[in-house]
Design an enzyme around this catalytic site. Structure first.
Site, mmCIF file in Angstrom:
data_model
loop_
_atom_site.group_PDB
_atom_site.id
_atom_site.type_symbol
_atom_site.label_atom_id
_atom_site.label_comp_id
_atom_site.label_asym_id
_atom_site.label_seq_id
_atom_site.Cartn_x
_atom_site.Cartn_y
_atom_site.Cartn_z
ATOM 1 C CG PHE A 103 -1.986 -1.051 1.160
ATOM 2 C CD1 PHE A 103 -1.671 -2.389 1.331
ATOM 3 C CD2 PHE A 103 -3.303 -0.703 0.891
ATOM 4 C CE1 PHE A 103 -2.634 -3.367 1.229
ATOM 5 C CE2 PHE A 103 -4.288 -1.683 0.791
ATOM 6 C CZ PHE A 103 -3.958 -3.015 0.959
ATOM 7 N N GLY A 106 -1.086 8.527 -0.296
ATOM 8 C CA GLY A 106 -0.577 9.836 0.104
ATOM 9 C C GLY A 106 0.902 9.929 -0.226
ATOM 10 C CB VAL A 194 5.189 0.802 0.867
ATOM 11 C CG1 VAL A 194 4.818 2.130 1.552
ATOM 12 C CG2 VAL A 194 5.814 1.083 -0.485
ATOM 13 N N GLY A 217 11.698 -4.848 17.599
ATOM 14 C CA GLY A 217 11.765 -4.019 18.799
ATOM 15 C C GLY A 217 11.444 -4.751 20.096
ATOM 16 C CD GLU A 285 2.514 -3.846 15.047
ATOM 17 O OE1 GLU A 285 3.378 -3.885 14.156
ATOM 18 O OE2 GLU A 285 2.592 -3.082 16.032
HETATM 19 C C1 LIG Z 1 7.384 -2.508 11.426
HETATM 20 C C2 LIG Z 1 5.925 -2.699 11.622
HETATM 21 O O1 LIG Z 1 5.502 -3.792 11.951
HETATM 22 N N1 LIG Z 1 5.151 -1.616 11.373
HETATM 23 C C3 LIG Z 1 3.754 -1.516 11.754
HETATM 24 C C4 LIG Z 1 3.569 -0.320 12.672
HETATM 25 O O2 LIG Z 1 4.025 0.985 12.333
HETATM 26 P P1 LIG Z 1 4.672 1.780 11.085
HETATM 27 O O3 LIG Z 1 5.261 3.039 11.585
HETATM 28 O O4 LIG Z 1 5.577 0.890 10.312
HETATM 29 O O5 LIG Z 1 3.386 2.156 10.174
HETATM 30 P P2 LIG Z 1 3.427 2.827 8.733
HETATM 31 O O6 LIG Z 1 3.405 4.315 8.855
HETATM 32 O O7 LIG Z 1 4.515 2.246 7.925
HETATM 33 O O8 LIG Z 1 2.012 2.359 8.147
HETATM 34 C C5 LIG Z 1 1.817 1.033 7.686
HETATM 35 C C6 LIG Z 1 1.673 0.992 6.157
HETATM 36 O O9 LIG Z 1 0.450 1.637 5.765
HETATM 37 C C7 LIG Z 1 0.646 2.280 4.506
HETATM 38 N N2 LIG Z 1 0.473 3.756 4.648
HETATM 39 C C8 LIG Z 1 0.460 4.355 5.872
HETATM 40 C C9 LIG Z 1 0.264 5.726 5.990
HETATM 41 C C10 LIG Z 1 0.115 6.512 4.832
HETATM 42 O O10 LIG Z 1 -0.060 7.748 4.865
HETATM 43 N N3 LIG Z 1 0.144 5.885 3.619
HETATM 44 C C11 LIG Z 1 0.333 4.536 3.498
HETATM 45 O O11 LIG Z 1 0.358 4.013 2.376
HETATM 46 C C12 LIG Z 1 2.062 1.927 4.042
HETATM 47 O O12 LIG Z 1 2.032 0.742 3.292
HETATM 48 C C13 LIG Z 1 2.770 1.695 5.366
HETATM 49 O O13 LIG Z 1 3.953 0.943 5.187
HETATM 50 O O14 LIG Z 1 2.194 -0.218 13.037
HETATM 51 C C14 LIG Z 1 1.290 -0.052 11.975
HETATM 52 C C15 LIG Z 1 -0.106 0.027 12.564
HETATM 53 O O15 LIG Z 1 -0.255 1.121 13.344
HETATM 54 C C16 LIG Z 1 1.390 -1.200 10.990
HETATM 55 O O16 LIG Z 1 0.904 -2.404 11.569
HETATM 56 C C17 LIG Z 1 2.833 -1.353 10.558
HETATM 57 O O17 LIG Z 1 2.928 -2.479 9.702
#
Ligand SMILES: CC(=O)N[C@H]1[C@@H](OP(=O)(O)OP(=O)(O)OC[C@H]2O[C@@H](n3ccc(=O)[nH]c3=O)[C@H](O)[C@@H]2O)O[C@H](CO)[C@H](O)[C@@H]1O
Ligand SMILES: [Mn+2]
Length: 336
Positions: A103, A106, A194, A217, A285
């Site tokens: 995914f 934005g 992504v 972590g 998650e």
């Molecule tokens: C390392 C890990 O396990 N990361 C998890 C964690 O934080 P993360 O900080 O890794 O979350 P994140 O900001 O990467 O969001 C998860 C995913 O949603 C999609 N995205 C998100 C925001 C946006 O504006 N546009 C978009 O496309 C994108 O594919 C991204 O990789 O917690 C999230 C839920 O809260 C997800 O479960 C993530 O998988």
């Protein structure tokens, strides 16, 4: 008269039982009458009951050695536990397709280039891969040269104002994509974050019926300190005395059918929470962690397969294969 009173009491009881069970998290199905094929399938499921008391498993032993197996005898994939030449040649004969959903909504489209280019160097090299990129900005999907057996489909979805909604809506979209296409188009599916890059081999050693990745972590954290959802009002609630590992939401994998079950169940639980205006601590998650606690993955990926660039290297992790890049949250997310 007694009959009327009895009738009222009985319907009250039926109502009570119904309302107290209908909102509960789906309990493992142990004793349904099922067809032979379904039974064989369900025999492969590793469901464990609620409230069971047992010692927290660890992935690193006290002498610093990595532990390559979970206490329900599922392998934990670490460098040195598989022979790439052998495992590649076994899977080569199977003519499999690995669907991969990613995914990028934005500003997250900026991560696609590195994600895809590094995947092309490391991710199922020599095997058939079909990427499904969900985005609200199809014009920002970079043209990355894919190897012969790799394909990419862009799927346009509406934008969202909250990163939490984007992250948790992945479950519903994955569920629908599996129903509309993947049952016919793929054997296995991985759903991946992504905002990440591949630095090392990620191959057929990661394939299994149901696959989760241990979050980098928390692999040495006592279970009561895991960031599980702790409010009993949420469907993602896990009591402090339970838990195996803390799994990252960035990786969900397995056979198409089994990943469908994960996505569908988590989406249902997210819907129930939404109807009660409750959002679990770490969105989908948290629900994934609940699912994996009572439906054990058949294979676990060590933190080699889910690292974070900002984390210093440790002795046990010899190779970093897939890692979350450092991002400026304020700059890439649509909201705080
Ligand atoms: C390392 C890990 O396990 N990361 C998890 C964690 O934080 P993360 O900080 O890794 O979350 P994140 O900001 O990467 O969001 C998860 C995913 O949603 C999609 N995205 C998100 C925001 C946006 O504006 N546009 C978009 O496309 C994108 O594919 C991204 O990789 O917690 C999230 C839920 O809260 C997800 O479960 C993530 O998988
Ligand atoms: Mn991420």
């Amino acid at each position: 008269m007694t009959l009327v009173v009895f009738g009222i009491v009985l319907s009250g009881l039926i109502y009570l039982v119904y309302t107290s069970t209908s909102h509960r998290y789906k309990q493992p199905r142990f004793c349904h009458k099922i067809k032979k094929e379904d039974q064989e399938n369900s025999l492969l499921h590793l469901q464990s009951p609620y409230g069971l008391s047992y010692k927290q498993p660890s992935v690193v032993s006290p002498d610093g050695k990595v532990v390559p197996v979970a206490p329900w005898l599922a392998p934990v994939v670490w460098e040195g536990t598989f022979d790439p030449t052998l495992i590649d040649s076994i899977y080569k004969q199977q003519n499999i397709t690995i669907a991969t959903t990613v995914f990028a909504l934005g500003k997250y489209t900026q991560f696609l280039k590195d994600f895809l280019e590094s995947a092309e160097q490391n991710y199922f090299v020599g095997f058939r891969v079909h990427y499904y990129v969900f985005t609200d900005h199809p014009e920002n999907v970079p043209a990355v040269k894919l190897s012969e057996e790799h394909n990419l489909t862009v799927l346009t979805v509406p934008s969202s104002n909250r990163w939490q909604d984007i992250s948790l809506s992945r479950m519903a979209r994955l569920e629908k994509l599996i129903e509309s296409r993947l049952f016919n188009e793929a054997d296995y599916v991985f759903s991946l974050d992504v905002d990440s890059k591949f630095y090392g081999r990620w191959g057929v050693e990661t394939l299994g019926r149901l696959v989760g990745a241990i979050h980098p972590g928390y692999y040495q954290t006592p279970r009561e300190q895991f960031p599980y959802e702790r409010r009993p009002e949420s469907q993602a609630f896990i009591p402090s005395a339970e838990g195996d590992y803390y799994y990252g939401g960035a990786v969900i994998g397995g056979l198409v059918k089994d990943v469908h079950e994960v996505a569908k169940t988590c989406r249902e639980q997210l819907d129930i929470d939404a109807s009660k205006s409750i959002e679990a601590a770490w969105q989908e998650e948290s629900h994934l962690n609940k699912y994996f606690l009572y439906n054990k993955p058949s294979k676990l990926l060590s933190p080699e397969y889910l690292w974070q660039d900002f984390k210093p290297h440790t002795n046990e992790v010899k190779i970093i294969r897939y890692s979350q890049v450092i991002k400026n949250y304020a700059a890439v997310r649509p909201n705080k």
